[in-house]
Motif scaffolding. Structure first.
Motif, PDB file in Angstrom:
ATOM      1  N   GLU A  25     -53.999  27.458   2.738  1.00 42.30           N
ATOM      2  CA  GLU A  25     -53.819  28.895   2.952  1.00 42.30           C
ATOM      3  C   GLU A  25     -52.496  29.425   2.402  1.00 42.30           C
ATOM      4  N   TYR A  26     -51.430  28.625   2.478  1.00 42.72           N
ATOM      5  CA  TYR A  26     -50.098  29.159   2.217  1.00 42.72           C
ATOM      6  C   TYR A  26     -49.372  28.505   1.047  1.00 42.72           C
ATOM      7  N   THR A  56     -46.093  35.833  -8.663  1.00 37.91           N
ATOM      8  CA  THR A  56     -45.457  35.746  -7.344  1.00 37.91           C
ATOM      9  C   THR A  56     -43.968  35.492  -7.477  1.00 37.91           C
ATOM     10  N   PRO A  63     -46.457  30.377   6.763  1.00 33.72           N
ATOM     11  CA  PRO A  63     -46.104  31.408   5.777  1.00 33.72           C
ATOM     12  C   PRO A  63     -44.624  31.427   5.427  1.00 33.72           C
ATOM     13  N   THR A  94     -45.182  36.913  -1.858  1.00 32.88           N
ATOM     14  CA  THR A  94     -45.311  35.555  -1.338  1.00 32.88           C
ATOM     15  C   THR A  94     -46.049  35.593  -0.007  1.00 32.88           C
ATOM     16  N   PRO A  95     -46.587  34.464   0.454  1.00 35.26           N
ATOM     17  CA  PRO A  95     -47.205  34.418   1.790  1.00 35.26           C
ATOM     18  C   PRO A  95     -46.250  34.899   2.880  1.00 35.26           C
ATOM     19  N   LYS A  96     -44.945  34.616   2.723  1.00 38.54           N
ATOM     20  CA  LYS A  96     -43.968  35.036   3.722  1.00 38.54           C
ATOM     21  C   LYS A  96     -43.865  36.552   3.772  1.00 38.54           C
ATOM     22  N   LYS A 134     -46.094  38.730   2.784  1.00 40.23           N
ATOM     23  CA  LYS A 134     -47.347  39.284   3.297  1.00 40.23           C
ATOM     24  C   LYS A 134     -47.396  39.206   4.819  1.00 40.23           C
ATOM     25  N   ALA A 135     -46.915  38.080   5.368  1.00 42.05           N
ATOM     26  CA  ALA A 135     -46.910  37.910   6.815  1.00 42.05           C
ATOM     27  C   ALA A 135     -45.968  38.919   7.472  1.00 42.05           C
TER      28      ALA A 135
END
Length: 419
Positions: free
Chosen positions: A117-118, A134, A236, A411-413, A415-416
């Protein structure tokens, strides 16, 4: 002449198709994308050194250049072994006398929670573009913040093989050479590149002297190399390690392992270690007299091959030769891999190269050999010329700050955080 279907257009699939065409067979090449991807240079796309078009090649043009070859863009959904037909996602069934499965590999996350996922991988054109957008998108976002110098940006590369080493080395060069000029708002000292390897050395297939050299050169470039370090979970904004520690991260690039595609289990083929198709010594799939598995997706049970370009090319040609022998009523032969050497680049003017005959090179000479061989093996003169021009611009011009960029991706971070 018999009809041969080749599924997959990587090194193995194209090698088999070209050789079958020389032998006069009718060949249908099936691939879900209309292009071949030169995977060894995807990390250059991911770091803005090359355009995606520099490392891709039209399969319709490839088919047009080989007599008796037709290309079909489709995703294979199954195989009807009784009817000798390949099932495509558009409902078409393609009959065959012989079948070559050369679907390549995909990312193996080893069941680690959060990894799928991350994290991001680099095994397809789309993967590399996502990583590129990204990385540079994050730089744009941070540069637009009110106090960008107060924040840190950490990229973790998981896996100390050739892909991981090459990616980490290139990211370190971006940090020291491109960021200060392109993003003057950012403090390069706040950008961290971490290379995580579960084993006790980088580049395991290489001689120990070359492994140590690569390690030393990466550290010299500012890469935080962490050996004997296993990740237990990816979040994340951080990763958890087996020793109980954690590391705050902005982006995790996964280069730790590969596996055959999960869809292969639905094709009625014997699947072994790493999700690969089990084959006999003549590369015929166990239990199937007219089906061959080639390249990274095949697993010779008694003598597994390395998942590299050279074994893929050699197995493709060999399988075509065996099909020709079967057509003439001859017995098949056992495949013998001829190791021509392996190499990995560390950064500008630096690489390691090892040849079985005992030759071991490092530094500029190995790097020039790396450039030469990668240019030679690229498909298409336009791609060779464009790649050479872009690499020249990246490594040899006085100003090396330019990079090929695209859309801004978070980045996933990030987005979180926005959620």
């Amino acid at each position: 002449m018999p009809h041969v279907v080749v599924v997959g257009a990587g090194f193995a699939g194209l090698s088999a198709t070209a050789e079958l065409a020389k032998e006069g067979f009718r060949v249908t090449l099936i691939n879900r994308h209309p292009y071949n991807t030169f995977q060894p240079l995807l990390y250059q796309v991911a770091t803005g050194g090359l355009n995606a078009g520099d490392v891709t090649y039209s399969l319709r043009y490839f088919a047009a250049r080989h007599a008796g070859v037709r290309f079909r863009r489709a995703a294979v959904t199954g195989i009807d072994h009784d009817a000798n037909e390949v099932l495509c996602d558009d409902g078409v069934r393609v009959g065959y006398d012989y079948l070559c499965v050369a679907t390549g590999i995909t990312t193996n996350h080893f069941g680690i929670p959060g990894a799928a996922e991350y994290t991001m991988s680099m095994y397809t054109r789309a993967d590399a573009l996502k990583v590129r957008d990204t990385i540079f998108g994050s730089m744009e976002i941070i540069a637009g913040m009110s106090s960008p110098n107060t924040g840190a940006f950490t990229i973790v590369v998981v896996g100390g093989g050739a892909t991981g080493v090459e990616m980490a080395g290139q990211l370190a060069e971006l940090k020291t050479e491109a960021l200060p000029m392109t993003y003057p708002e950012l403090n390069p000292a706040r950008v961290h590149v971490v290379l995580v390897e579960m084993g006790d050395a980088l580049l395991a297939p290489f001689d120990d002297t070359l492994r140590q050299y690569a390690h030393k050169e990466l550290v010299k470039r500012g890469v935080d190399v962490r050996l004997k370090t296993a990740i237990t979970e990816v979040h994340p904004d951080h990763v958890d390690f087996k020793d109980g520690t954690t590391l705050p991260v902005d982006l995790v690039i996964w280069a730790a392992g590969v596996s055959g595609s999960p869809v292969l289990r639905d094709w009625g083929l014997p699947i072994g270690r790493g999700g690969r198709i089990e084959v006999n010594s003549d590369l015929r799939v166990i239990g199937h007299e007219n089906v061959f598995a080639l390249g990274d997706v095949s697993l010779t049970v008694d003598n597994p091959l390395p998942q590299l370009a050279q074994p893929a090319i050699q197995t493709g040609k060999f399988a075509a030769d065996q099909i020709a022998r079967l057509h003439r009523g001859l017995e098949t032969e056992d495949f013998k891999y001829h190791n021509k050497g392996t190499m990995a680049t560390i950064g500008r003017g630096d690489a390691v190269l090892q040849i079985p005959q005992g030759l071991k090179l490092k530094g500029v000479v190995a790097w020039l050999g790396w450039i030469f061989l990668h240019i030679v093996y690229l498909l298409g003169n336009r791609n060779r010329a464009q790649t050479l021009l872009n690499l020249f611009s990246r490594y040899l011009l006085p100003s090396r700050s330019s990079a090929i960029v695209g859309d801004v991706m978070e980045t996933p971070k990030l987005k979180a955080i926005r959620k």
